[in-house]
Scaffold this motif. Structure first.
Motif, short mmCIF file in Angstrom:
data_model
loop_
_atom_site.label_atom_id
_atom_site.label_comp_id
_atom_site.label_asym_id
_atom_site.label_seq_id
_atom_site.Cartn_x
_atom_site.Cartn_y
_atom_site.Cartn_z
N LEU A 274 -18.32 21.08 39.39
CA LEU A 274 -19.36 20.07 39.48
C LEU A 274 -19.62 19.78 40.95
O LEU A 274 -18.75 20.03 41.79
N ASP A 275 -20.79 19.23 41.26
CA ASP A 275 -21.06 18.89 42.66
C ASP A 275 -20.61 17.47 42.99
O ASP A 275 -21.06 16.87 43.94
N PHE A 276 -19.73 16.92 42.15
CA PHE A 276 -19.14 15.62 42.43
C PHE A 276 -17.75 15.62 41.81
O PHE A 276 -17.42 16.50 41.01
N SER A 277 -16.96 14.64 42.23
CA SER A 277 -15.60 14.57 41.71
C SER A 277 -15.47 13.33 40.84
O SER A 277 -15.48 12.21 41.34
N PRO A 278 -15.40 13.49 39.52
CA PRO A 278 -15.37 12.31 38.65
C PRO A 278 -14.02 11.60 38.74
O PRO A 278 -12.99 12.24 38.97
N PRO A 279 -14.02 10.27 38.58
CA PRO A 279 -12.74 9.55 38.58
C PRO A 279 -12.03 9.84 37.25
O PRO A 279 -12.65 9.79 36.20
N VAL A 280 -10.77 10.20 37.32
CA VAL A 280 -9.98 10.40 36.09
C VAL A 280 -8.82 9.42 36.15
O VAL A 280 -7.93 9.55 37.00
N ILE A 281 -8.87 8.43 35.30
CA ILE A 281 -7.91 7.32 35.36
C ILE A 281 -6.96 7.41 34.17
O ILE A 281 -7.41 7.56 33.04
N ASP A 282 -5.67 7.28 34.45
CA ASP A 282 -4.67 7.25 33.39
C ASP A 282 -4.65 5.86 32.77
O ASP A 282 -4.33 4.88 33.45
N LEU A 283 -5.00 5.77 31.50
CA LEU A 283 -5.02 4.47 30.82
C LEU A 283 -4.02 4.42 29.67
O LEU A 283 -4.19 3.66 28.72
N ALA A 284 -2.99 5.27 29.75
CA ALA A 284 -1.99 5.33 28.67
C ALA A 284 -1.31 3.97 28.49
O ALA A 284 -1.09 3.51 27.36
N GLN A 285 -1.01 3.31 29.61
CA GLN A 285 -0.35 1.99 29.57
C GLN A 285 -1.20 0.99 28.79
O GLN A 285 -0.68 0.10 28.14
N GLN A 286 -2.51 1.14 28.90
CA GLN A 286 -3.43 0.19 28.26
C GLN A 286 -3.72 0.59 26.82
O GLN A 286 -4.51 -0.06 26.13
N GLY A 287 -3.14 1.72 26.38
CA GLY A 287 -3.33 2.13 24.98
C GLY A 287 -4.35 3.24 24.78
O GLY A 287 -4.73 3.55 23.65
N TYR A 288 -4.82 3.83 25.92
CA TYR A 288 -5.82 4.90 25.82
C TYR A 288 -5.31 6.16 26.52
O TYR A 288 -5.71 6.44 27.66
N PRO A 289 -4.42 6.91 25.85
CA PRO A 289 -3.93 8.12 26.52
C PRO A 289 -5.04 9.14 26.75
O PRO A 289 -5.99 9.23 25.96
N LEU A 290 -4.89 9.88 27.83
CA LEU A 290 -5.85 10.92 28.18
C LEU A 290 -5.61 12.13 27.28
O LEU A 290 -4.47 12.48 26.99
N ILE A 291 -6.68 12.75 26.83
CA ILE A 291 -6.56 14.01 26.07
C ILE A 291 -6.92 15.19 26.96
O ILE A 291 -6.32 16.25 26.90
N GLY A 292 -7.93 15.01 27.81
CA GLY A 292 -8.33 16.11 28.69
C GLY A 292 -9.73 15.90 29.23
O GLY A 292 -10.23 14.78 29.28
N GLY A 293 -10.36 17.00 29.62
CA GLY A 293 -11.69 16.94 30.21
C GLY A 293 -12.54 18.11 29.77
O GLY A 293 -12.04 19.11 29.26
N ARG A 294 -13.84 17.96 29.98
CA ARG A 294 -14.78 18.96 29.50
C ARG A 294 -16.03 18.92 30.38
O ARG A 294 -16.41 17.86 30.85
N LEU A 295 -16.64 20.07 30.60
CA LEU A 295 -17.96 20.08 31.22
C LEU A 295 -18.99 19.88 30.13
O LEU A 295 -18.86 20.43 29.04
N ASP A 296 -20.01 19.12 30.42
CA ASP A 296 -21.08 18.93 29.45
C ASP A 296 -22.41 18.90 30.17
O ASP A 296 -22.45 19.01 31.40
N PHE A 297 -23.48 18.75 29.43
CA PHE A 297 -24.81 18.79 30.03
C PHE A 297 -25.62 17.65 29.43
O PHE A 297 -25.90 17.63 28.24
#
Ligand code: ZN
Length: 266
Positions: free
Chosen positions: A156-179
């Motif tokens: 991508l031409d930008f760097s998206p923020p990827v925040i770990d929210l497991a402590q808050q109850g929202y574990p990360l599953i992964g990432g995907r390119l989309d349009f």
């Protein structure tokens, strides 16, 4: 050739529909313009992805039921139009056709911002539904933000923020390119209990905007702008749960400016 023209012709270039002289001009421009070369690469990657997947899947039973319910609800909402018989001659029909086409074009160009937003919400919901189909959820599967964030680099031409929210109850599953919104975007996939949450992110020129909730096809959507980025969260959580997710994420974004999305300078 300017970038504007190069980008206009890129689809036709990929389809090998350009006449020789135009093709050469595009190629010369691509050779000297990193930005257009990257756009071309992204377009090619997208096409390969689309071509590589069988685009038809049988929806799971619960999704079929949800779609049918949504369609029935829309049918009931729709006003009934009575069509009066109309006497046509071919010339009038032709003129009417041209006029109708022109009207559609004018309407599309002049869509109010709200309506364009509605189209985008529709796109986001459709993308979310697609992501729930087998093997579509994540291109990179990881619960580690330090694995997911770098995966986007160079894609991508930008760097998206990827925040770990497991402590808050929202574990990360992964990432995907989309349009979405006519551009490649990042989708960061979270989980909340048994629910999947897609967070779409892309750069926004407009100033920060507080979260706005809406719903499409039985899914809850929440959009906001923060730190030069457009965020669009979608899931089958209820509005309160969506609000809580957004609040957790926005708080962490504000607290860790290093994680703020950054536009890559090339
Ligand atoms: Zn260019």
């Amino acid at each position: 050739m300017e970038c504007k023209h190069s980008q206009e012709w890129m689809s036709a270039y990929l389809d090998e529909e350009l006449e020789a002289s135009t093709r050469v001009q595009v190629e010369i421009h691509l050779a000297g313009c990193a930005q257009c070369a990257q756009t071309l690469a992204q377009l090619q990657a997208l096409r390969t992805r689309l071509a590589g997947h069988a685009m038809r899947y049988a929806a799971p039973a619960h999704m079929q039921e949800r779609i049918h319910t949504a369609i029935r609800a829309q049918r009931q909402d729709r006003p009934v139009h009575t069509v009066k018989p109309w006497r046509w001659n071919w010339l009038a029909a032709g003129a009417a056709g041209v006029a109708a086409t022109a009207l559609v074009l004018i309407a599309a160009w002049n869509l109010p911002i709200r309506q364009r937003g509605d189209l985008l919400a529709q796109e986001v919901a459709a993308s979310h539904i697609r992501s729930l189909m087998p093997n579509h959820l994540a291109d990179i599967v990881s619960t580690d933000q330090h694995t997911v964030k770098p995966w986007f680099a160079g894609k991508l031409d930008f760097s998206p923020p990827v925040i770990d929210l497991a402590q808050q109850g929202y574990p990360l599953i992964g990432g995907r390119l989309d349009f979405l919104d006519q551009r490649p975007v990042a989708s960061i996939v979270y989980q909340y209990r048994k629910h999947i949450l897609n967070l779409y992110v892309w750069p926004a020129a407009a100033p920060d905007m507080a979260p706005q909730a809406s719903s499409r096809q039985g899914f809850q959507l929440l959009r906001w702008r923060q730190g030069g980025m457009q965020f669009f969260a979608v899931s089958d959580l209820n509005p309160q749960q969506m609000g809580a997710f957004s609040l957790a994420l926005r708080t962490r974004l504000d607290a860790s400016p290093g994680q703020q999305a950054t536009a890559q300078t090339r």
